[in-house]
Motif scaffolding. Structure first.
Motif, PDB file in Angstrom:
ATOM      1  N   CYS A  71      -6.347   1.317   3.308  1.00  0.00           N
ATOM      2  CA  CYS A  71      -6.213   0.182   3.031  1.00  0.00           C
ATOM      3  C   CYS A  71      -6.944  -1.509   3.581  1.00  0.00           C
ATOM      4  N   CYS A  98       0.678   3.520   3.746  1.00  0.00           N
ATOM      5  CA  CYS A  98       1.070   2.942   4.598  1.00  0.00           C
ATOM      6  C   CYS A  98       2.261   2.264   4.932  1.00  0.00           C
ATOM      7  N   CYS A 144      -5.311   2.772   7.980  1.00  0.00           N
ATOM      8  CA  CYS A 144      -5.164   3.177   6.973  1.00  0.00           C
ATOM      9  C   CYS A 144      -6.017   3.077   5.890  1.00  0.00           C
ATOM     10  N   CYS A 172       0.568  -0.925   0.167  1.00  0.00           N
ATOM     11  CA  CYS A 172      -0.632  -0.537   0.291  1.00  0.00           C
ATOM     12  C   CYS A 172       0.989   0.980  -0.300  1.00  0.00           C
TER      13      CYS A 172
HETATM   14 ZN    ZN Z   1      -2.670   1.197   3.491  1.00  0.00          ZN
END
Ligand code: ZN
Ligand code: ZN
Length: 282
Positions: A58, A36, A56, A33
């Motif tokens: 994600c 992060c 995050c 990602c």
């Molecule tokens: Zn992330």
């Protein structure tokens, strides 16, 4: 954002069959990602200027948590890829279609503490497939703490605890207390008095605490089928009557050779290709 991850289809996880039990893997795309960098969290400044740690977008942390539930569920490795939509209903009486429909509804609507489901039927109608698929879905998609146990293994595990002198206390803190429990092959084994007393204790304990139960069995729910031994005779009348309250009971008919051939003339493709084709496109 529109590009799908080819490894996980954007679910964020994969399931693998490597050891004795199915395991989940957090997909690599989450570890890469760009926001992060695989930490799962971001350090941000809030409205008052304080630095706060936030998850995050994600969802790495959430996926990792759900994968953990999946790993601890102890689903047999060969059922690592069970999916409800991959279950092929093959019976002309429609009980398999119905079972799949029910499973799909439960997958989306079930809440912890709700009434569970008991699947009965001859070996080979796909009860374990459905049960493991729902169990995995609950862990990975709903974030439920689930446990899956084969009845004989469960009895063996509890027997060991009782033999160490645990008494009824031996049940405390075991798989029996899982928030959502799946038991496969309920009633299998020798059905000795001791085994019956254990089953009764397991069911009573969950019944008393309002914990959901799902199970599958080869034994009959009603005692009006002369060809099939009733489950009540294996687990005792009291446990059976509690099961009826705790679980909706669904009997799945086996495929009958001649009836199957006739049914195939009527609906040669739809039953098989519909769900599969759809899952490939989506
Ligand atoms: Zn992330
Ligand atoms: Zn991925």
């Amino acid at each position: 954002m529109s590009k799908r991850c080819p490894r996980c289809g954007d679910t964020g996880y994969r399931t693998v069959a490597e050891g004795r039990f199915a395991e989940g893997r957090v997909c690599r795309h989450l570890q890469a990602c760009p926001r992060c960098h695989g930490e799962g969290t971001l350090l941000q400044r809030d409205a008052r200027g304080y630095e706060v740690i936030t998850p995050c977008s994600c969802e790495l942390l959430s996926v990792a948590r759900r994968v953990g539930f999946y790993d601890r569920a102890r689903i047999p490795a060969r059922f690592a890829n069970s999916r409800i939509d991959a279950y092929e209903a093959r019976d002309p009486h429609g009980t398999q279609h119905r079972a799949r429909q029910l499973m799909t509804q439960l997958a989306g609507n079930f809440r912890r503490g709700d009434r569970g489901l008991g699947l009965g039927g001859a070996p080979g109608v796909g009860k374990t497939h459905l049960l493991t698929a729902l169990c995995g879905y609950f862990a990975l998609e709903r974030g439920f703490e689930v446990r899956y146990a084969d009845f004989a293994d469960l009895i063996g595990e509890l027997r060991a605890r009782f033999e160490q002198g645990g008494g009824a206390e031996a049940l405390v803190g075991t798989v029996v207390d899982a928030p959502v429990l799946f038991i496969d092959e309920l009633g299998k084994g020798r059905a000795t008095e001791w085994e019956q007393s254990i089953v009764d204790a397991i069911i009573s304990r969950r019944y008393g605490r309002g914990l959901s139960l799902f199970f599958a069995t080869n034994f009959a729910f009603a005692d009006d089928d002369p060809n099939r031994e009733p489950l009540a005779g294996r687990i005792g009348e009291r446990a059976m009557s509690r099961l009826r309250e705790m679980c909706r009971l669904e009997w799945i008919s086996g495929p009958d050779g001649r009836a199957m051939a006739a049914a195939h003339h009527v609906e040669p493709v739809q039953a098989k290709k519909g769900p599969r084709g759809m899952s490939r496109i989506s």
